[in-house]
Design an enzyme around this catalytic site. Sequence first.
Site: not given
Ligand code: S3P
Length: 449
Positions: A327, A354
């Site tokens: 992020d 995203k």
């Molecule tokens: C998160 C995982 C990430 C991140 C998101 C929060 C989480 O996404 O970008 O803001 O809490 O598991 P991805 O698992 O799809 O990469």
Amino acid sequence: MHNTDSAPLTARRAGPLTGMAQVPGDKSISQRALILGALAEGETRITGLLESGDVHSTAGALRGFGAVLTQEGPGSWRVQGTGVGKWKSPETELDFGNSGTGSRLVMGAMATTAITAIFTGDASLRSRPMTRVVAPLTAFGVTYEAQGEKALMPLTLHGAKDAKAVTTHVATASAQVKSALLLAALNAQGVSRISQDALTRDHSEKMLAAFGAKITVSSREQVGEVITVEGPVRLTGCSVEVPRDPSSAAFAIVAALIVPGSQIELPAILLNPRRIGLIETLLEMGAKIEVVNRRTSGGEEIGDLVVRHSELKGVEVPPARAPSMIDEYPILAVAAAFARGKTAMRGLEELRVKESDRLDAVARGLKVNGVPYTIEGDDLIVDGHGPDGVMGGGTVATHMDHRIAMSFLTMGMASQNPVTVDDVTMIATSFPEYQDLMRRLGAEFMERL
Ligand code: S3P
């Protein structure tokens, strides 16, 4: 994508940033605390919960499944769960707003209970692929109806009856997908084995162990990890102390690095090794970031940060680091714009799915502010021209993405000309106090130019 009630904001060059930045609770841990609390038997008490749009959307959805969630004060919540396998079908559709994490984890959490729920969200969430979660969940026997090949919301999910454990490999480098499968495994008969090549954030694993799940984790750098969960399981409510969010801290950290004369302190920041890729990268760039008083809180590493204005230099950021700073690329791109030399960020394909296509949104933001860059496939290379090398003056389209908004406001704090972002309302999804907190440190924002 545009927000219909958008509120533009402009940031201009500020004097030194100084003082204490008490950023809010971690979003990932807050989401998981509510979800596990709703699945557990008995009471879960949470302190330091992030009070934000995304977390409140998840709380609303969990009430629909029959859990009782009560806010007792800011960040202080009590959750009375139903027990694993005891959720009921919600009477109305579940609106997850902007929250990918909330919606995807809840899909996993209901997948092995024979109930039906309809998932929807705002324009950004409705454009994000849900196939990555619902396709792997079909191994447990779920069925679904959704929009088109990407399984867009509105999505109706039918949980499986008498689900059996599965052995499955998560091909996507996503903690959300991994977590959805772990949560589904809780109510499936037998030992599920879930493997992943990337070492994505492990908050679900840690918290599941704390709630009494039978879970094992074996992980190795460069090799990946294998997690086993034995179901069906009884989870027991417990106390969760949510540490402060390093992904929110990132905006104050980079602001202090690029605004001359700055020195700020950030107490009690989560320093889980799978979340600190940005800090590692900034240190390689020459950032003066000191970590003091490292300690453990609620099973997670935390520490206090002291950040001083720094001369930064461009570096190579390897693709293997992406999961630990997924992020943070938008704000790293801003830091890179003020560094000397090229910063090459490799392997950013996940940024395309995203809250917006973040690779594209960052590139456009750099362009309108006169920062040279190239995109090669899924790599972004920013050509930094030093502390005074960013012209600014642009208006950045945020595409309903909170992190794009906060990143380019940060740019405006040190660029030659002010930077405007077209909408700051989405910042409330993760960091509602952002503007007040940054103003207290010395940032200057203007509603109108
Ligand atoms: C998160 C995982 C990430 C991140 C998101 C929060 C989480 O996404 O970008 O803001 O809490 O598991 P991805 O698992 O799809 O990469």
